[in-house]
Design a protein around this motif. Sequence first.
Motif, short mmCIF file in Angstrom:
data_model
loop_
_atom_site.label_atom_id
_atom_site.label_comp_id
_atom_site.label_asym_id
_atom_site.label_seq_id
_atom_site.Cartn_x
_atom_site.Cartn_y
_atom_site.Cartn_z
N LEU A 63 0.82 -1.21 0.00
CA LEU A 63 0.00 0.00 0.00
C LEU A 63 0.86 1.27 0.00
CD1 LEU A 63 -2.86 -1.08 2.42
CD2 LEU A 63 -3.07 -0.55 -0.01
N ARG A 70 -0.46 3.59 -3.07
CA ARG A 70 -1.19 4.87 -2.85
C ARG A 70 -0.72 5.98 -3.78
NH1 ARG A 70 -1.48 3.42 3.07
NH2 ARG A 70 -3.59 2.60 3.25
N VAL A 106 -12.79 -7.12 -13.36
CA VAL A 106 -13.85 -6.18 -13.78
C VAL A 106 -13.38 -5.25 -14.90
CG1 VAL A 106 -15.25 -4.20 -13.05
CG2 VAL A 106 -15.27 -6.31 -11.71
N PRO A 107 -12.23 -4.53 -14.74
CA PRO A 107 -11.79 -3.70 -15.87
C PRO A 107 -11.47 -4.52 -17.11
CG PRO A 107 -10.12 -3.72 -14.13
CD PRO A 107 -11.33 -4.37 -13.57
N VAL A 150 -14.76 -5.11 -18.78
CA VAL A 150 -15.28 -3.86 -19.36
C VAL A 150 -14.57 -3.54 -20.67
CG1 VAL A 150 -15.36 -1.35 -19.02
CG2 VAL A 150 -16.09 -2.88 -17.18
N PHE A 193 -4.47 4.12 -22.11
CA PHE A 193 -5.48 3.21 -21.55
C PHE A 193 -4.83 2.18 -20.63
CE2 PHE A 193 -9.59 4.34 -22.90
CZ PHE A 193 -9.53 4.88 -24.18
N LEU A 231 -4.22 3.82 -17.31
CA LEU A 231 -5.50 3.96 -16.62
C LEU A 231 -5.95 2.62 -16.05
CD1 LEU A 231 -7.89 5.89 -15.96
CD2 LEU A 231 -8.98 5.07 -18.05
N ILE A 269 -6.86 1.61 -12.20
CA ILE A 269 -8.13 0.96 -11.81
C ILE A 269 -7.84 -0.30 -11.00
CG2 ILE A 269 -10.20 -0.20 -12.67
CD1 ILE A 269 -10.02 1.71 -15.13
N MET A 309 -6.75 0.63 -7.55
CA MET A 309 -7.89 1.11 -6.75
C MET A 309 -8.69 -0.08 -6.23
SD MET A 309 -9.46 4.52 -8.52
CE MET A 309 -8.98 4.51 -10.22
N ARG A 310 -8.92 -1.06 -7.07
CA ARG A 310 -9.73 -2.22 -6.68
C ARG A 310 -8.97 -3.08 -5.66
NH1 ARG A 310 -14.21 -2.09 -9.91
NH2 ARG A 310 -14.95 -4.03 -8.99
N ARG A 348 -6.77 -1.90 -3.49
CA ARG A 348 -6.81 -1.13 -2.25
C ARG A 348 -8.16 -1.27 -1.57
NH1 ARG A 348 -4.59 4.74 -3.81
NH2 ARG A 348 -5.53 5.22 -1.79
N ALA A 349 -9.24 -1.26 -2.36
CA ALA A 349 -10.59 -1.41 -1.80
C ALA A 349 -10.73 -2.77 -1.13
CB ALA A 349 -11.64 -1.24 -2.90
N ALA A 401 -8.74 -3.02 2.12
CA ALA A 401 -9.39 -2.26 3.19
C ALA A 401 -10.59 -3.04 3.73
CB ALA A 401 -9.83 -0.90 2.67
N ARG A 402 -11.38 -3.65 2.82
CA ARG A 402 -12.54 -4.44 3.27
C ARG A 402 -12.09 -5.65 4.09
NH1 ARG A 402 -14.77 -3.10 -1.97
NH2 ARG A 402 -13.84 -4.97 -2.85
N LYS A 448 -9.44 -5.82 5.89
CA LYS A 448 -8.96 -5.30 7.18
C LYS A 448 -10.15 -5.06 8.12
CE LYS A 448 -6.04 -1.49 8.77
NZ LYS A 448 -5.37 -0.23 8.37
#
Lengths: 43, 240
Positions: free
Chosen positions: B11, B15, B94-95, B98, B209, B212, B216, B219-220, B222-223, B226-227, B229
């Motif tokens: 992390l 970050r 997911v990305p 997409v 791209f 980017l 993404i 970010m996912r 890190r999410a 955190a969940r 934790k």
Amino acid sequence: MSHWPFIIAAYALTALGALGVTLWSFAAMRRAEADAEALGKRP
Amino acid sequence: MHVYANPARFLKIARPLTAWLGWAGAALILVALGYGLFLGPRDHLQGESVRILYVHVPAAWLGMAGWTGIATASLMQLVWRHPLAAVAGRAIAVPGAVFTAICLATGSLWGRPTWGTYWEWDGRMTSMLVLLFLYIGYLALAAAEKEKGGEGRLTAIFGLAGAVNLPVIHYSVIWWNTLHQGESISFVRGSSTIDGAMLWPLLVSALGFSLLFGAIVLMRMRAELARNKVEARLKRMASE
């Protein structure tokens, strides 16, 4: 047949998809990290 | 890679890197697509619809690169038991899905004015559609395993097995008589058949791209970390 409606639709779909997944991921990250931080501050 | 197995160490890098990748990617995308849409030349055969390539080709590459990432993460999970491998695999899915969907949709929009059809069941298009179904299957399996409290081993095996579709996608235009054209870009000097005026915005768009996409994924990850934790802390509090 004009190609421009297809070009605009393709760029619009790409913008929608790319921005959509970016914003969704950013929101999920901020929410989860805020929850973890709030829980960490609890005694 | 095990240096970054510790979530705190990971992390510390993730970050600042998330913002750098995200903003750099967005800037490159704007430059490349601005040029592609307004300034780039039209093609003598495709006409104006060549401009769709600046979004379609990077989306295709990222769809395939995403599954390559999933397969690599799956291997690291199964063989080396890297603690962040499963998190990385789920973050990519997911990305990856997409961008595969964007590839299929923009390809259809390109095909209508140039080939006269939105869709053809040829090798390239069918195998890309299979890739999208694989992504959806991976996401469903990952969610089901996580709900049951599993480690994600079945999901990792699925991620590895699905990689067999990648060479099928790549070589489909060589193995079969397809409507989709063969490769125009080669990394061997002088053997690309695409003009330089179209090649550089395409490569800049692909780089943008990709950066980017990296943002993404971070970010996912890190999410999810955190969940995890929060979940672990709540379990600890409940048992006290």
